[in-house]
Design a protein around this motif. Structure first.
Motif, PDB file in Angstrom:
ATOM      1  N   GLY A 132       0.727  -1.183  -0.263  1.00 54.76           N
ATOM      2  CA  GLY A 132      -0.556   0.029   0.243  1.00 54.76           C
ATOM      3  C   GLY A 132       0.822   1.504   0.060  1.00 54.76           C
ATOM      4  O   GLY A 132       0.190   2.113  -0.440  1.00 54.76           O
ATOM      5  N   LEU A 133       1.793   1.131   0.584  1.00 49.30           N
ATOM      6  CA  LEU A 133       3.204   2.022   0.507  1.00 49.30           C
ATOM      7  C   LEU A 133       3.395   2.947  -0.540  1.00 49.30           C
ATOM      8  O   LEU A 133       3.584   3.808  -1.643  1.00 49.30           O
ATOM      9  N   ILE A 134       3.854   1.812  -1.567  1.00 45.97           N
ATOM     10  CA  ILE A 134       4.286   1.941  -2.449  1.00 45.97           C
ATOM     11  C   ILE A 134       3.677   2.537  -3.415  1.00 45.97           C
ATOM     12  O   ILE A 134       3.787   3.136  -3.854  1.00 45.97           O
ATOM     13  N   TYR A 135       1.978   2.157  -3.483  1.00 45.60           N
ATOM     14  CA  TYR A 135       1.282   2.174  -4.174  1.00 45.60           C
ATOM     15  C   TYR A 135       0.822   3.860  -3.836  1.00 45.60           C
ATOM     16  O   TYR A 135       0.846   4.587  -4.375  1.00 45.60           O
ATOM     17  N   TYR A 136       0.833   3.923  -2.424  1.00 46.55           N
ATOM     18  CA  TYR A 136       0.825   5.605  -2.519  1.00 46.55           C
ATOM     19  C   TYR A 136       1.824   6.569  -2.382  1.00 46.55           C
ATOM     20  O   TYR A 136       1.471   7.631  -3.050  1.00 46.55           O
ATOM     21  N   ILE A 137       2.959   6.530  -2.781  1.00 42.98           N
ATOM     22  CA  ILE A 137       4.518   7.260  -3.148  1.00 42.98           C
ATOM     23  C   ILE A 137       3.682   7.125  -4.611  1.00 42.98           C
ATOM     24  O   ILE A 137       4.436   8.207  -5.322  1.00 42.98           O
ATOM     25  N   GLY A 138       3.564   6.033  -4.781  1.00 45.44           N
ATOM     26  CA  GLY A 138       3.418   6.318  -6.480  1.00 45.44           C
ATOM     27  C   GLY A 138       2.145   6.913  -7.179  1.00 45.44           C
ATOM     28  O   GLY A 138       2.722   8.143  -7.763  1.00 45.44           O
ATOM     29  N   GLN A 139       1.283   7.380  -6.186  1.00 45.84           N
ATOM     30  CA  GLN A 139       0.310   8.213  -6.949  1.00 45.84           C
ATOM     31  C   GLN A 139       0.694   9.923  -6.298  1.00 45.84           C
ATOM     32  O   GLN A 139       0.446  10.588  -6.507  1.00 45.84           O
ATOM     33  N   THR A 140       2.042  10.380  -5.558  1.00 46.88           N
ATOM     34  CA  THR A 140       2.496  11.297  -5.250  1.00 46.88           C
ATOM     35  C   THR A 140       3.180  11.979  -6.423  1.00 46.88           C
ATOM     36  O   THR A 140       3.376  12.560  -6.393  1.00 46.88           O
ATOM     37  N   SER A 159      -3.580  -8.850  -3.594  1.00 51.42           N
ATOM     38  CA  SER A 159      -4.569  -8.548  -4.587  1.00 51.42           C
ATOM     39  C   SER A 159      -4.765  -6.812  -4.350  1.00 51.42           C
ATOM     40  O   SER A 159      -4.272  -5.892  -3.513  1.00 51.42           O
ATOM     41  N   SER A 160      -5.176  -6.014  -5.298  1.00 50.56           N
ATOM     42  CA  SER A 160      -5.981  -4.941  -6.115  1.00 50.56           C
ATOM     43  C   SER A 160      -6.814  -4.604  -4.848  1.00 50.56           C
ATOM     44  O   SER A 160      -5.726  -3.730  -4.195  1.00 50.56           O
ATOM     45  N   THR A 161      -7.156  -5.417  -3.952  1.00 53.49           N
ATOM     46  CA  THR A 161      -8.255  -5.095  -2.627  1.00 53.49           C
ATOM     47  C   THR A 161      -7.809  -4.733  -1.686  1.00 53.49           C
ATOM     48  O   THR A 161      -8.020  -4.174  -0.456  1.00 53.49           O
TER      49      THR A 161
END
Length: 181
Positions: A132-140, A159-161
């Motif tokens: 989730g942190l990778i996805y969060y940082i990716g969104q920054t 999973s994506s969920t």
């Protein structure tokens, strides 16, 4: 119980006196205690184990928080390295540019972890949280489409969920990724 007491006494005096263990056992027998070398030795082992248990230093909340965050940082780096250049080639001119972005993401992850308190991370699945942190940082990042949920899902096996849930937890703690800089 008496044997434990005698073992403690023996451990206290054995190095400071010239009394041999046989003499100590004989004196204990004269006092009416049934004891032999093996019993005394076993009792001494129990006393040492108990001492080790009680002499362990307890970790402070700060130490625990630091350990957890270090684990998350290591997992972040490992999971980020699982995303190969070939998977994101279309977004970069060369591999060096991708490596620089990964370093930038690690710095941002470190900054994000500094904003998270111990109570927020104490009972987490660190691997899922890291995804989730990778996805969060990716969104920054400027280009938010590089680190998609499906890409992180492939590299982290979550999973994506699950990734989305951890992302939402991070949004609650840190705030919107667009506001994170």
């Amino acid at each position: 119980m008496v044997i434990i007491f005698l073992a403690i006494v023996w451990m206290a005096i054995k190095d400071t006196t010239h009394v041999r263990v046989e003499q100590f056992i004989q004196a204990a027998k004269e006092l009416g205690h049934k004891i032999n070398k093996k019993m005394l030795n076993n009792a001494m082992h129990k006393v040492r184990r108990t001492e080790k248990t009680f002499n362990k230093k307890t970790k402070t909340v700060y130490d625990l928080e630091r350990e957890i965050k270090e684990k998350i940082k290591i997992l972040f780096q490992k999971d980020l390295n699982q995303i190969h250049f070939e998977d994101v080639r279309v977004d970069f001119e060369n591999k060096q540019e991708y490596q620089q972005l990964k370093l930038k993401m690690q710095k941002r992850a470190n900054k994000a972890l500094n904003q998270i308190s111990y109570k927020d991370i104490q009972n987490l699945n660190y691997k899922a949280f890291t995804s989730g942190l990778i996805y969060y940082i990716g969104q920054t990042l400027e280009n938010q489409k590089i680190f998609t949920q499906s890409l992180i899902e492939k590299s982290s096996k979550f999973s994506s969920t699950t990734i989305r849930k951890k992302f939402n937890v991070l949004k609650e703690i840190i705030g919107e990724p667009e506001d994170f800089a």
